[in-house]
Design a protein around this motif. Sequence first.
Motif, PDB file in Angstrom:
ATOM      1  N   VAL A   1       8.275  11.679   4.763  1.00 37.10           N
ATOM      2  CA  VAL A   1       7.494  12.592   3.936  1.00 37.10           C
ATOM      3  C   VAL A   1       6.724  11.782   2.900  1.00 37.10           C
ATOM      4  O   VAL A   1       7.012  10.605   2.679  1.00 37.10           O
ATOM      5  CB  VAL A   1       8.391  13.631   3.219  1.00 37.10           C
ATOM      6  CG1 VAL A   1       9.090  14.528   4.213  1.00 37.10           C
ATOM      7  CG2 VAL A   1       9.387  12.943   2.301  1.00 37.10           C
ATOM      8  N   GLN A   2       5.782  12.444   2.265  1.00 32.24           N
ATOM      9  CA  GLN A   2       5.033  11.805   1.190  1.00 32.24           C
ATOM     10  C   GLN A   2       5.693  12.110  -0.152  1.00 32.24           C
ATOM     11  O   GLN A   2       6.434  13.096  -0.289  1.00 32.24           O
ATOM     12  CB  GLN A   2       3.593  12.292   1.186  1.00 32.24           C
ATOM     13  CG  GLN A   2       2.803  11.851   2.403  1.00 32.24           C
ATOM     14  CD  GLN A   2       1.320  12.178   2.286  1.00 32.24           C
ATOM     15  OE1 GLN A   2       0.926  13.079   1.556  1.00 32.24           O
ATOM     16  NE2 GLN A   2       0.503  11.422   3.005  1.00 32.24           N
ATOM     17  N   ALA A   3       5.419  11.260  -1.110  1.00 33.16           N
ATOM     18  CA  ALA A   3       5.965  11.457  -2.447  1.00 33.16           C
ATOM     19  C   ALA A   3       5.581  12.839  -2.971  1.00 33.16           C
ATOM     20  O   ALA A   3       4.446  13.293  -2.786  1.00 33.16           O
ATOM     21  CB  ALA A   3       5.464  10.378  -3.389  1.00 33.16           C
TER      22      ALA A   3
ATOM     23  N   GLU B   1       6.895  15.622  -1.914  1.00 28.50           N
ATOM     24  CA  GLU B   1       7.260  16.639  -0.932  1.00 28.50           C
ATOM     25  C   GLU B   1       8.766  16.874  -0.915  1.00 28.50           C
ATOM     26  O   GLU B   1       9.531  16.236  -1.637  1.00 28.50           O
ATOM     27  CB  GLU B   1       6.750  16.237   0.450  1.00 28.50           C
ATOM     28  CG  GLU B   1       5.234  16.229   0.539  1.00 28.50           C
ATOM     29  CD  GLU B   1       4.724  15.941   1.943  1.00 28.50           C
ATOM     30  OE1 GLU B   1       3.557  16.276   2.225  1.00 28.50           O
ATOM     31  OE2 GLU B   1       5.487  15.387   2.755  1.00 28.50           O
TER      32      GLU B   1
ATOM     33  N   LYS C   1      10.689  10.855  -4.225  1.00 21.75           N
ATOM     34  CA  LYS C   1      10.047   9.645  -4.710  1.00 21.75           C
ATOM     35  C   LYS C   1      10.270   8.515  -3.711  1.00 21.75           C
ATOM     36  O   LYS C   1      11.252   8.541  -2.957  1.00 21.75           O
ATOM     37  CB  LYS C   1      10.659   9.240  -6.056  1.00 21.75           C
ATOM     38  CG  LYS C   1      10.626  10.316  -7.122  1.00 21.75           C
ATOM     39  CD  LYS C   1      11.364   9.868  -8.369  1.00 21.75           C
ATOM     40  CE  LYS C   1      11.372  10.947  -9.438  1.00 21.75           C
ATOM     41  NZ  LYS C   1      12.101  10.518 -10.662  1.00 21.75           N
ATOM     42  N   PRO C   2       9.408   7.515  -3.708  1.00 25.40           N
ATOM     43  CA  PRO C   2       9.630   6.379  -2.799  1.00 25.40           C
ATOM     44  C   PRO C   2      11.017   5.751  -2.972  1.00 25.40           C
ATOM     45  O   PRO C   2      11.598   5.277  -1.989  1.00 25.40           O
ATOM     46  CB  PRO C   2       8.514   5.408  -3.195  1.00 25.40           C
ATOM     47  CG  PRO C   2       7.413   6.294  -3.675  1.00 25.40           C
ATOM     48  CD  PRO C   2       8.116   7.412  -4.402  1.00 25.40           C
TER      49      PRO C   2
ATOM     50  N   THR D   1      13.971   6.651  -0.703  1.00 26.30           N
ATOM     51  CA  THR D   1      14.034   6.156   0.667  1.00 26.30           C
ATOM     52  C   THR D   1      15.353   5.453   0.931  1.00 26.30           C
ATOM     53  O   THR D   1      15.745   4.548   0.192  1.00 26.30           O
ATOM     54  CB  THR D   1      12.870   5.183   0.932  1.00 26.30           C
ATOM     55  OG1 THR D   1      11.635   5.897   0.851  1.00 26.30           O
ATOM     56  CG2 THR D   1      12.996   4.539   2.310  1.00 26.30           C
TER      57      THR D   1
ATOM     58  N   VAL E   1      10.222   8.008   2.162  1.00 28.90           N
ATOM     59  CA  VAL E   1       9.245   8.658   1.291  1.00 28.90           C
ATOM     60  C   VAL E   1       8.115   7.672   1.035  1.00 28.90           C
ATOM     61  O   VAL E   1       8.333   6.609   0.448  1.00 28.90           O
ATOM     62  CB  VAL E   1       9.880   9.096  -0.033  1.00 28.90           C
ATOM     63  CG1 VAL E   1       8.859   9.861  -0.875  1.00 28.90           C
ATOM     64  CG2 VAL E   1      11.117   9.947   0.215  1.00 28.90           C
ATOM     65  N   SER E   2       6.934   8.017   1.487  1.00 24.52           N
ATOM     66  CA  SER E   2       5.780   7.135   1.304  1.00 24.52           C
ATOM     67  C   SER E   2       5.055   7.478   0.008  1.00 24.52           C
ATOM     68  O   SER E   2       5.024   8.633  -0.424  1.00 24.52           O
ATOM     69  CB  SER E   2       4.838   7.246   2.489  1.00 24.52           C
ATOM     70  OG  SER E   2       4.312   8.559   2.567  1.00 24.52           O
ATOM     71  N   SER E   3       4.454   6.471  -0.577  1.00 25.97           N
ATOM     72  CA  SER E   3       3.747   6.683  -1.855  1.00 25.97           C
ATOM     73  C   SER E   3       2.292   7.045  -1.644  1.00 25.97           C
ATOM     74  O   SER E   3       1.780   6.991  -0.546  1.00 25.97           O
ATOM     75  CB  SER E   3       3.840   5.415  -2.708  1.00 25.97           C
ATOM     76  OG  SER E   3       3.297   4.329  -2.004  1.00 25.97           O
TER      77      SER E   3
END
Length: 126
Positions: free
Chosen positions: A12-14, A16, A87-88, A91, A124-126
């Motif tokens: 997911v993205q940061a 989310e 948040k990243p 992860t 979690v990607s930034s």
Amino acid sequence: QVQLVESGGGLVQAGESLTLSCAASGRTFNVPGLGWFRQAPGKEREFVAAINWDADSPYYTDSVKGRFAISMDNAKKQVHLQMNSLKPEDTAVYYCAARQLPSSIYSSAAWEYEYWGQGTQVTVSS
């Protein structure tokens, strides 16, 4: 013995959200509840949250308070971890865990947990 199977990880993205689930089976009457840990690459396994079967006393590590929510479906012997505002640094591989009675579920020490799931990756990607 108690078997624990996690599901729900993903990318997911940061900012989310993601929900993890853990299903317990076997001699679940021997454990007081379920908990979640996580382990990032190169880091020690870290406590995240825990809850008893009655779901009346959730317990969180400070870094996730206000963002994560643990819940219990006692009838199904399933625990869920709703993760918001990811948040990243969240992860990690997330593990479901349980301690054997008469120990309390409320311990943040990984070595005190006897039962572990196989883990599910959360990225979690930034």
